[in-house]
Design an enzyme around this catalytic site. Structure first.
Site, PDB file in Angstrom:
ATOM      1  N   SER A 117      34.388  31.364  48.924  1.00 53.95           N
ATOM      2  CA  SER A 117      34.549  30.829  50.195  1.00 53.95           C
ATOM      3  C   SER A 117      33.456  30.594  50.718  1.00 53.95           C
ATOM      4  O   SER A 117      32.258  30.736  50.372  1.00 53.95           O
ATOM      5  CB  SER A 117      35.100  32.118  50.867  1.00 53.95           C
ATOM      6  OG  SER A 117      35.025  31.982  52.312  1.00 53.95           O
ATOM      7  N   TYR A 141      34.050  40.715  53.689  1.00 54.55           N
ATOM      8  CA  TYR A 141      34.576  39.627  52.958  1.00 54.55           C
ATOM      9  C   TYR A 141      33.569  38.633  52.209  1.00 54.55           C
ATOM     10  O   TYR A 141      33.700  38.232  50.963  1.00 54.55           O
ATOM     11  CB  TYR A 141      35.437  38.856  53.788  1.00 54.55           C
ATOM     12  CG  TYR A 141      36.122  37.715  53.173  1.00 54.55           C
ATOM     13  CD1 TYR A 141      37.309  37.915  51.908  1.00 54.55           C
ATOM     14  CD2 TYR A 141      35.564  36.459  53.392  1.00 54.55           C
ATOM     15  CE1 TYR A 141      37.912  36.791  51.550  1.00 54.55           C
ATOM     16  CE2 TYR A 141      36.264  35.175  52.840  1.00 54.55           C
ATOM     17  CZ  TYR A 141      37.344  35.549  52.044  1.00 54.55           C
ATOM     18  OH  TYR A 141      37.896  34.398  51.319  1.00 54.55           O
ATOM     19  N   LYS A 145      32.937  38.160  48.125  1.00 51.54           N
ATOM     20  CA  LYS A 145      33.069  36.737  47.363  1.00 51.54           C
ATOM     21  C   LYS A 145      31.882  36.368  46.574  1.00 51.54           C
ATOM     22  O   LYS A 145      31.811  35.777  45.634  1.00 51.54           O
ATOM     23  CB  LYS A 145      33.460  35.734  48.277  1.00 51.54           C
ATOM     24  CG  LYS A 145      35.005  35.845  48.764  1.00 51.54           C
ATOM     25  CD  LYS A 145      35.825  35.561  47.731  1.00 51.54           C
ATOM     26  CE  LYS A 145      37.257  35.672  48.034  1.00 51.54           C
ATOM     27  NZ  LYS A 145      38.413  35.508  46.924  1.00 51.54           N
TER      28      LYS A 145
END
Ligand code: NAD
Length: 330
Positions: A117, A141, A145
């Site tokens: 991402s 998050y 990733k």
């Protein structure tokens, strides 16, 4: 060659599965349906309902279906929520990836394409993000990733895993009218939900240091994203050299206000969005350079902004009509 697509019942994964089939490549879906929908699974594609944390179930599915490579799309994708739920985010995105890599190793599967991402970059202070721009994630998050990318890199050193991570920026649109983004947090679904409910959409912040004050993002069509997965899988299959990561960006950005104008045009609903507070940690601008992916993965923007909005709106309306026809929530 048969590719396992984890998260293949989700918005992006379901497009990846269709792109594989269209390229005459065999696919098997593993998904726990935590956010995906069974009806996004195309007819004729084997579906295994399993949690990627369940390594035994993965080994069983890999063995039963003769899997030769994995496209790992499954994940918990809400950056904002991840701040409140860091342990859940790490469990899904880090422990889940460890479980998958262990199962792959047990089964002798040595090729993987990973959904990474833009969030790995945090707030980049550059005009265009490249693959070498500093990785400074700002949320659990984004961190999860980045750790996912590191896990692949480290397995490559340890056991010769062949891998690439595709960093998506803002994925929108629909390449199949039966699939749409179900996220309650992403811009397009939020705006469409409001319009379908007859409510004026809300956007966050109009005082950013950008030309029109709303934040600028790199919007990319989900079908173009899916095509890049097929190219990456083919490159791995053919044992061609592949970079550890590619930015799937357009090199150009659109502001939220520009998207709102496109939405008003496509839907025929004139509106001026309500302005809410900025969201914490939302950078003013992120735009990525996609040259490396263009070189190796035939990456390019094959859809205009209006096509992105139109396809997403049509899929959303279709889902709404089906909901009424069926008399029940989807
Ligand atoms: N949508 C975006 O703009 C975007 C941007 C960058 C990266 N990503 C990444 O792309 C991937 C797919 O995103 P999406 O938009 O399709 O989200 P999505 O929520 O629609 O799809 C995720 C899929 O993974 C499945 N899943 C989740 N946890 C699982 C588990 N433990 N075991 C098995 N299946 C599980 C879900 O049921 C769902 O089908 C995610 O990893 C996300 O982090 C998305």
């Amino acid at each position: 060659m048969t590719w396992m697509v984890t998260g293949g019942a989700g918005y992006i994964g379901a497009h990846v599965v269709r792109a594989l089939i269209n390229a005459d490549m065999a696919a098997v879906i593993v998904d726990d349906l935590s956010s995906g929908l069974k009806r996004f699974v195309p007819d004729g594609v084997p579906f295994v309902q399993a949690d990627i944390l369940d390594k035994d179930a993965l080994v069983q599915a890999m063995t039963a279906h003769g899997i030769t490579g994995v496209i790992h799309v499954a994940g918990f994708k809400y950056a904002g929520v991840s701040v409140q739920r860091p342990l859940h985010t790490y469990t899904q995105n880090v422990t889940g990836t460890v479980s998958l890599l262990e199962a792959m190793h047990d089964c002798g599967i040595d090729q993987i394409v990973f959904s990474s991402s833009a969030a790995v970059f945090g707030t980049p202070h550059v005009d265009q993000v490249t693959e070498t721009t500093a990785k400074e994630p700002l949320s659990p998050y984004g961190e999860s990733k980045l750790i996912g990318e590191w896990l692949l890199r480290d397995q490559a050193h340890a056991v010769g895993l062949r891998h690439t991570s595709l960093r998506y920026f803002n994925v929108v649109g629909c390449g199949d009218p039966t699939i749409y983004d179900t996220s309650p947090h992403n811009l397009f679904p939020r705006v469409f939900e409001a319009l379908v409910a007859g409510v004026v959409p809300t956007i966050n912040g109009n005082d950013y240091p950008t030309p029109d004050g709303t934040n600028v993002r790199d919007y990319v069509h989900v079908a173009d994203i899916a095509a890049a997965h097929v190219a990456a899988a083919k490159r791995l299959e053919s044992k061609n050299t592949i970079e550890p990561a590619y930015n799937l960006g357009s090199g150009d950005g659109l502001s939220v206000s520009e998207i709102m104008r496109a939405v008003a045009k496509v839907t025929g609903i004139p509106f001026s969005p309500q302005i809410a507070e900025r969201r914490v940690g939302d950078p003013p601008r992120i735009v990525a350079n996609g040259d490396l992916a263009a070189r190796d993965l035939d990456w390019k923007m094959r859809h205009t902004a209006e096509e992105m909005v139109r396809s997403a709106w049509e899929a959303r309306l279709r889902a709404e009509n089906n909901r009424h026809d069926n008399g029940s929530a989807e």
